[in-house]
Design a protein around this motif. Structure first.
Motif, PDB file in Angstrom:
ATOM      1  N   ARG A  76      22.059  70.661  52.743  1.00  0.00           N
ATOM      2  CA  ARG A  76      24.064  71.002  53.258  1.00  0.00           C
ATOM      3  C   ARG A  76      23.399  70.104  55.371  1.00  0.00           C
ATOM      4  O   ARG A  76      24.439  69.456  55.612  1.00  0.00           O
ATOM      5  N   LYS A  79      23.213  66.511  55.090  1.00  0.00           N
ATOM      6  CA  LYS A  79      24.556  65.723  54.995  1.00  0.00           C
ATOM      7  C   LYS A  79      24.859  66.099  55.777  1.00  0.00           C
ATOM      8  O   LYS A  79      25.995  64.961  56.793  1.00  0.00           O
ATOM      9  N   ARG A  80      25.287  66.953  56.695  1.00  0.00           N
ATOM     10  CA  ARG A  80      25.723  67.162  57.821  1.00  0.00           C
ATOM     11  C   ARG A  80      25.534  66.167  59.233  1.00  0.00           C
ATOM     12  O   ARG A  80      26.296  65.343  59.886  1.00  0.00           O
TER      13      ARG A  80
END
Length: 173
Positions: A76, A79-80
């Motif tokens: 995550r 991805k950010r």
């Protein structure tokens, strides 16, 4: 190597005494052997969570689930975090209005995507006598995209190029 790969589990823990956090949330300081016995009683693993603490903090949890959650969190975060790229726009001192508008719209698109824009005016041959037109062109571009960008580098001459760098405004969370 990921952070989860460096975590010590059960017999790999080196400290003599540890602070143990139980599955119910209770915690106490005890010898490593007692902590390992308590983890076996729960049919779980003793995982070193904070090795730098005094004494090190260990948690009684299922190591497989712990690794899975860590990997999901790292994915995550990757991805950010978007890498910022530098996009370039080239002008000539006497760029036509239509061409300017076309390139200005590209600059706006790049800035909206979160990329930096390096705009430069290339002077060739006798074009060098039109430095003032090059400066006007870059100032016009800066003015036209000021709602999306801030100036990272003011217009300046670098050899036969006049260059400026624009960066997108920081997004408010």
């Amino acid at each position: 190597m990921a952070k989860a790969d460096k975590v010590r589990v059960n017999g790999e823990i080196r400290a003599g005494t540890v602070r143990v956090v139980e599955p119910e949330g209770d915690h106490e300081i005890m010898d490593l052997e007692d902590a390992l016995d308590r983890a076996r009683d729960h049919d779980l693993d003793l995982v070193e969570i904070a090795p730098d603490a005094e004494p090190p903090v260990c948690k009684i949890i299922d190591y497989g689930k712990y690794r899975y959650k860590q990997q999901k969190q790292e994915k995550r975060q990757r991805k950010r975090s978007k890498s910022m790229q530098m996009k370039e726009l080239r002008f000539r001192p006497r760029t036509d209005d239509h061409d300017y508008e076309f390139k200005k719209n590209h600059a706006r698109d790049f800035l909206n995507d979160g990329n930096k824009v390096k705009a430069y005016v290339q002077f060739r041959g006798r074009d060098i006598i039109y430095k003032d037109q090059g400066m006007d062109l870059l100032r016009r571009l800066i003015e036209d995209v000021q709602d999306l960008a801030r100036i990272d580098q003011a217009p300046q001459m670098e050899g036969r190029r006049m260059t400026t760098i624009l960066a997108p405004h920081k997004k408010k969370k």
